[in-house]
Motif scaffolding. Structure first.
Motif, PDB file in Angstrom:
ATOM      1  N   GLU A  14       0.804  -1.207   0.000  1.00  0.00           N
ATOM      2  CA  GLU A  14       0.000   0.000   0.000  1.00  0.00           C
ATOM      3  C   GLU A  14       0.842   1.264   0.000  1.00  0.00           C
ATOM      4  OE1 GLU A  14      -2.560  -0.258   3.338  1.00  0.00           O
ATOM      5  OE2 GLU A  14      -3.723  -1.928   2.552  1.00  0.00           O
ATOM      6  N   PHE A  15       2.147   1.135   0.152  1.00  0.00           N
ATOM      7  CA  PHE A  15       2.994   2.316   0.285  1.00  0.00           C
ATOM      8  C   PHE A  15       4.060   2.362  -0.811  1.00  0.00           C
ATOM      9  CE2 PHE A  15       1.323   1.206   4.440  1.00  0.00           C
ATOM     10  CZ  PHE A  15       0.780   2.418   4.855  1.00  0.00           C
ATOM     11  N   ASN A  20       7.517   6.048   0.615  1.00  0.00           N
ATOM     12  CA  ASN A  20       6.718   5.417   1.671  1.00  0.00           C
ATOM     13  C   ASN A  20       5.367   6.097   1.896  1.00  0.00           C
ATOM     14  OD1 ASN A  20       6.704   3.146   3.395  1.00  0.00           O
ATOM     15  ND2 ASN A  20       6.980   4.456   5.192  1.00  0.00           N
ATOM     16  N   HIS A  21       4.955   6.943   0.985  1.00  0.00           N
ATOM     17  CA  HIS A  21       3.622   7.539   1.072  1.00  0.00           C
ATOM     18  C   HIS A  21       2.569   6.539   0.609  1.00  0.00           C
ATOM     19  CE1 HIS A  21       5.034  12.031   1.004  1.00  0.00           C
ATOM     20  NE2 HIS A  21       5.361  11.389   2.105  1.00  0.00           N
ATOM     21  N   HIS A  22       1.371   6.715   1.103  1.00  0.00           N
ATOM     22  CA  HIS A  22       0.283   5.799   0.754  1.00  0.00           C
ATOM     23  C   HIS A  22      -0.022   5.878  -0.738  1.00  0.00           C
ATOM     24  CE1 HIS A  22      -3.585   3.737   0.954  1.00  0.00           C
ATOM     25  NE2 HIS A  22      -3.227   3.324   2.157  1.00  0.00           N
ATOM     26  N   LEU A  23      -0.147   4.719  -1.370  1.00  0.00           N
ATOM     27  CA  LEU A  23      -0.430   4.686  -2.795  1.00  0.00           C
ATOM     28  C   LEU A  23      -1.905   4.897  -3.071  1.00  0.00           C
ATOM     29  CD1 LEU A  23       1.697   1.610  -3.953  1.00  0.00           C
ATOM     30  CD2 LEU A  23       2.238   4.016  -4.275  1.00  0.00           C
ATOM     31  N   CYS A  31       4.536   5.770  -6.179  1.00  0.00           N
ATOM     32  CA  CYS A  31       3.580   6.831  -6.468  1.00  0.00           C
ATOM     33  C   CYS A  31       3.960   7.528  -7.777  1.00  0.00           C
ATOM     34  CB  CYS A  31       3.516   7.835  -5.319  1.00  0.00           C
ATOM     35  SG  CYS A  31       5.012   8.821  -5.098  1.00  0.00           S
ATOM     36  N   ARG A  32       3.028   8.268  -8.326  1.00  0.00           N
ATOM     37  CA  ARG A  32       3.260   8.914  -9.617  1.00  0.00           C
ATOM     38  C   ARG A  32       4.451   9.872  -9.568  1.00  0.00           C
ATOM     39  NH1 ARG A  32       0.147   9.021 -13.903  1.00  0.00           N
ATOM     40  NH2 ARG A  32      -1.600   8.165 -12.719  1.00  0.00           N
ATOM     41  N   ARG A  33       4.576  10.611  -8.470  1.00  0.00           N
ATOM     42  CA  ARG A  33       5.675  11.566  -8.352  1.00  0.00           C
ATOM     43  C   ARG A  33       7.027  10.861  -8.367  1.00  0.00           C
ATOM     44  NH1 ARG A  33       6.219  15.013  -2.906  1.00  0.00           N
ATOM     45  NH2 ARG A  33       6.668  12.897  -2.170  1.00  0.00           N
ATOM     46  N   CYS A  34       7.155   9.781  -7.608  1.00  0.00           N
ATOM     47  CA  CYS A  34       8.428   9.052  -7.555  1.00  0.00           C
ATOM     48  C   CYS A  34       8.683   8.277  -8.845  1.00  0.00           C
ATOM     49  CB  CYS A  34       8.441   8.117  -6.360  1.00  0.00           C
ATOM     50  SG  CYS A  34       8.514   8.968  -4.758  1.00  0.00           S
TER      51      CYS A  34
END
Length: 237
Positions: A14-15, A20-23, A31-34
């Motif tokens: 989920e991260f 480590n931000h919530h997906l 995540c899209r940013r990373c």
């Protein structure tokens, strides 16, 4: 936590693996940013996967179908698909999969690759992970390429079409020339691969010696076409 939730958490983290931000529901693995910060391959040879100077992009060249390395080798595979350069954090992820037995990471990375190469699912007749020898499989306990293929397919991959019949030295310990000699005759394919379009999945490709020898075994049994899909492409030695 219920058994079902544990299973879901194992296969679908989920991260974000980077921050480590919530997906979000539509995000996979990172995540899209990373995702935008990862070392994507912007230009490489379509035939052999060799890295090509990205400066060519500035000259309007966005596709290379044959390179100088292709002219030096007799490749049995027909085309290479690669997503990343073998740089951090991708290189670190692949090391974790192989040596820290991070199965969840392998499955999630395979799922991420599917988002970019899903068209291959309908373009080929069979998807196979590059096999390990029985000795290496017993030693390690798993085949990282099979785990990646499992994530890519969304189900356990079929692995009875090609076998590694020779236990070879680890390629990372050898020079470029030694790598080609090391894997000679290492694979054997089944007869019923004849006329099939096959996709081989592996974690990283450097000289291409291993996947080429696997492709050779498939072609010798009559495979129509052999494609290679790897997570990362490393610099040639």
């Amino acid at each position: 936590m219920s058994l079902l939730n544990k299973v879901l958490d194992f296969f679908f983290p989920e991260f974000c693996e980077v921050c480590n931000h919530h997906l979000k529901p539509q995000e996979v693995f990172v995540c899209r940013r990373c995702l935008n910060t990862l070392p994507f391959l912007k230009l490489y040879c379509q035939r052999c996967g060799s890295l090509v100077s990205e400066s060519l992009l500035e000259k309007g060249i966005d596709r290379i179908e044959y390179c100088s390395y292709c002219s030096q080798k007799n490749f049995y595979f027909d085309r290479v698909f690669a997503l990343f350069q073998y740089k951090e954090p991708v290189s670190e992820w692949l090391v974790r999969i192989k040596f820290a037995q991070d199965f969840r990471l392998a499955f999630a990375l395979g799922k991420l690759i599917r988002g970019f190469f899903s068209f291959l699912l309908s373009d080929v007749d069979m998807i196979l992970p590059v096999p390990l020898s029985i000795e290496r499989l017993r030693e390690r306990g798993f085949n990282q390429s099979a785990l990646l293929a499992w994530g890519f397919l969304g189900r356990k991959p079929f692995s009875e079409a090609i076998f590694r019949v020779k236990c070879t030295k680890p390629q990372t310990e050898l020079t470029g020339k030694e790598r080609w000699e090391n894997v000679k005759g290492a694979f054997l394919a089944k007869d019923w691969i004849k006329e099939k379009k096959v996709l081989l999945i592996d974690d990283v490709m450097t000289t291409g010696a291993t996947v080429n020898e696997a492709a050779k075994a498939l072609k010798m049994k009559g495979a129509k076409e052999v494609y290679v899909l790897v997570v990362a492409r490393n610099q040639l030695l």
